[in-house]
Design a protein around this motif. Structure first.
Motif, PDB file in Angstrom:
ATOM      1  N   GLU A  22       0.835  -1.196   0.000  1.00 45.22           N
ATOM      2  CA  GLU A  22       0.000   0.000   0.000  1.00 45.22           C
ATOM      3  C   GLU A  22       0.875   1.253   0.000  1.00 45.22           C
ATOM      4  OE1 GLU A  22      -3.150   1.936   3.066  1.00 45.22           O
ATOM      5  OE2 GLU A  22      -3.480  -0.153   2.542  1.00 45.22           O
ATOM      6  N   LEU A  23       1.865   1.276   0.859  1.00 46.86           N
ATOM      7  CA  LEU A  23       2.800   2.401   0.920  1.00 46.86           C
ATOM      8  C   LEU A  23       3.504   2.582  -0.424  1.00 46.86           C
ATOM      9  CD1 LEU A  23       4.562   4.541   2.370  1.00 46.86           C
ATOM     10  CD2 LEU A  23       5.965   2.655   3.211  1.00 46.86           C
ATOM     11  N   CYS A  24       3.975   1.510  -1.010  1.00 50.63           N
ATOM     12  CA  CYS A  24       4.704   1.584  -2.273  1.00 50.63           C
ATOM     13  C   CYS A  24       3.811   2.047  -3.420  1.00 50.63           C
ATOM     14  CB  CYS A  24       5.318   0.225  -2.606  1.00 50.63           C
ATOM     15  SG  CYS A  24       6.606  -0.260  -1.446  1.00 50.63           S
ATOM     16  N   ILE A  25       2.595   1.555  -3.471  1.00 48.43           N
ATOM     17  CA  ILE A  25       1.671   1.959  -4.534  1.00 48.43           C
ATOM     18  C   ILE A  25       1.350   3.444  -4.422  1.00 48.43           C
ATOM     19  CG2 ILE A  25      -0.696   1.704  -5.387  1.00 48.43           C
ATOM     20  CD1 ILE A  25      -0.367  -1.329  -4.665  1.00 48.43           C
ATOM     21  N   LEU A  26       1.042   3.903  -3.223  1.00 51.58           N
ATOM     22  CA  LEU A  26       0.758   5.324  -3.049  1.00 51.58           C
ATOM     23  C   LEU A  26       1.968   6.164  -3.430  1.00 51.58           C
ATOM     24  CD1 LEU A  26      -1.291   5.300   0.284  1.00 51.58           C
ATOM     25  CD2 LEU A  26      -2.153   5.761  -2.030  1.00 51.58           C
ATOM     26  N   LEU A  94      -0.217   8.965   2.690  1.00 53.43           N
ATOM     27  CA  LEU A  94       1.141   8.590   2.270  1.00 53.43           C
ATOM     28  C   LEU A  94       2.183   9.287   3.132  1.00 53.43           C
ATOM     29  CD1 LEU A  94       3.293   7.339   0.452  1.00 53.43           C
ATOM     30  CD2 LEU A  94       2.867   9.207  -1.182  1.00 53.43           C
ATOM     31  N   ASP A  95       2.015  10.572   3.376  1.00 49.02           N
ATOM     32  CA  ASP A  95       2.970  11.305   4.205  1.00 49.02           C
ATOM     33  C   ASP A  95       3.080  10.681   5.597  1.00 49.02           C
ATOM     34  OD1 ASP A  95       3.345  13.038   2.069  1.00 49.02           O
ATOM     35  OD2 ASP A  95       2.069  14.621   2.898  1.00 49.02           O
ATOM     36  N   GLY A  96       1.937  10.324   6.180  1.00 42.10           N
ATOM     37  CA  GLY A  96       1.938   9.691   7.507  1.00 42.10           C
ATOM     38  C   GLY A  96       2.564   8.308   7.474  1.00 42.10           C
ATOM     39  N   MET A  97       2.229   7.531   6.445  1.00 35.53           N
ATOM     40  CA  MET A  97       2.792   6.189   6.324  1.00 35.53           C
ATOM     41  C   MET A  97       4.295   6.242   6.109  1.00 35.53           C
ATOM     42  SD  MET A  97      -0.064   4.311   3.930  1.00 35.53           S
ATOM     43  CE  MET A  97       0.712   2.700   3.947  1.00 35.53           C
ATOM     44  N   ASP A 100       5.898   6.944   9.441  1.00 33.30           N
ATOM     45  CA  ASP A 100       5.832   5.726  10.259  1.00 33.30           C
ATOM     46  C   ASP A 100       6.842   4.691   9.771  1.00 33.30           C
ATOM     47  OD1 ASP A 100       3.792   6.870  11.713  1.00 33.30           O
ATOM     48  OD2 ASP A 100       2.193   5.709  10.739  1.00 33.30           O
ATOM     49  N   TRP A 101       6.951   4.533   8.440  1.00 28.07           N
ATOM     50  CA  TRP A 101       7.876   3.564   7.860  1.00 28.07           C
ATOM     51  C   TRP A 101       9.312   3.907   8.241  1.00 28.07           C
ATOM     52  CZ3 TRP A 101       8.169  -1.109   6.082  1.00 28.07           C
ATOM     53  CH2 TRP A 101       9.312  -1.516   5.399  1.00 28.07           C
ATOM     54  N   THR A 102       9.671   5.166   8.106  1.00 26.55           N
ATOM     55  CA  THR A 102      11.026   5.598   8.436  1.00 26.55           C
ATOM     56  C   THR A 102      11.345   5.295   9.896  1.00 26.55           C
ATOM     57  OG1 THR A 102      10.930   7.328   6.761  1.00 26.55           O
ATOM     58  CG2 THR A 102      12.596   7.592   8.490  1.00 26.55           C
ATOM     59  N   GLU A 103      10.422   5.597  10.784  1.00 23.67           N
ATOM     60  CA  GLU A 103      10.627   5.318  12.210  1.00 23.67           C
ATOM     61  C   GLU A 103      10.757   3.822  12.463  1.00 23.67           C
ATOM     62  OE1 GLU A 103       7.332   7.251  14.109  1.00 23.67           O
ATOM     63  OE2 GLU A 103       8.209   9.245  13.847  1.00 23.67           O
ATOM     64  N   LEU A 104       9.935   3.020  11.797  1.00 21.88           N
ATOM     65  CA  LEU A 104       9.981   1.570  11.961  1.00 21.88           C
ATOM     66  C   LEU A 104      11.316   1.007  11.484  1.00 21.88           C
ATOM     67  CD1 LEU A 104       8.610  -1.138  12.633  1.00 21.88           C
ATOM     68  CD2 LEU A 104       7.705  -1.121  10.296  1.00 21.88           C
ATOM     69  N   VAL A 105      11.751   1.433  10.303  1.00 21.94           N
ATOM     70  CA  VAL A 105      13.024   0.951   9.757  1.00 21.94           C
ATOM     71  C   VAL A 105      14.174   1.316  10.689  1.00 21.94           C
ATOM     72  CG1 VAL A 105      14.684   1.267   7.868  1.00 21.94           C
ATOM     73  CG2 VAL A 105      12.259   0.886   7.362  1.00 21.94           C
ATOM     74  N   GLU A 106      14.191   2.537  11.173  1.00 19.77           N
ATOM     75  CA  GLU A 106      15.251   2.956  12.095  1.00 19.77           C
ATOM     76  C   GLU A 106      15.251   2.109  13.364  1.00 19.77           C
ATOM     77  OE1 GLU A 106      14.537   7.137  12.631  1.00 19.77           O
ATOM     78  OE2 GLU A 106      15.408   7.648  10.685  1.00 19.77           O
ATOM     79  N   SER A 107      14.074   1.821  13.896  1.00 18.52           N
ATOM     80  CA  SER A 107      13.976   1.004  15.110  1.00 18.52           C
ATOM     81  C   SER A 107      14.471  -0.417  14.871  1.00 18.52           C
ATOM     82  CB  SER A 107      12.527   0.955  15.602  1.00 18.52           C
ATOM     83  OG  SER A 107      12.082   2.235  15.959  1.00 18.52           O
TER      84      SER A 107
END
Length: 116
Positions: A22-26, A94-97, A100-107
């Protein structure tokens, strides 16, 4: 036992990929209007292999949620094509996702580094 572990890894890998579609498609559609086969091609280039049977229901769901819209465009090579574009609501999601994705990857990267 080795075979079972490989099967589990492949299943986990597939689940992780599905979770980010979903993130990638958006993200793809936010750059320019895109035809479904264009989206599939970009996902394949990113090694997120997707088949039409997976993509179309997701595009329909994103449209029904108001995150995507579409327009029909005549084609010189067959029937009209449906081009998807991101909506204003879709851009906000998309901006919110993406955040969130960036924070998740960093964690996750931090935890993986700790194990070394």
């Amino acid at each position: 036992m080795y075979y079972i572990c490989i099967m589990d890894l492949e299943r986990n890998n597939a689940q992780m990929r599905k979770g980010v579609l979903e993130l990638c498609i958006l993200s793809i559609v936010s750059k320019e209007d895109a035809y479904a086969s264009d989206i599939i091609e970009k996902l394949k280039e990113a090694k997120l292999i997707v088949v039409e049977g997976t993509l179309y229901p997701l595009l329909t769901r994103l449209k029904n949620e108001g995150l995507l819209s579409y327009r029909w465009e005549e084609s010189t090579q067959g029937p009209p094509r449906k081009y998807y574009r991101i909506t204003e609501s879709g851009q906000k999601v998309l901006d919110g996702m993406a955040l969130d994705w960036t924070e998740l990857v960093e964690s996750v990267e931090r935890l993986l580094k700790e194990r070394l």
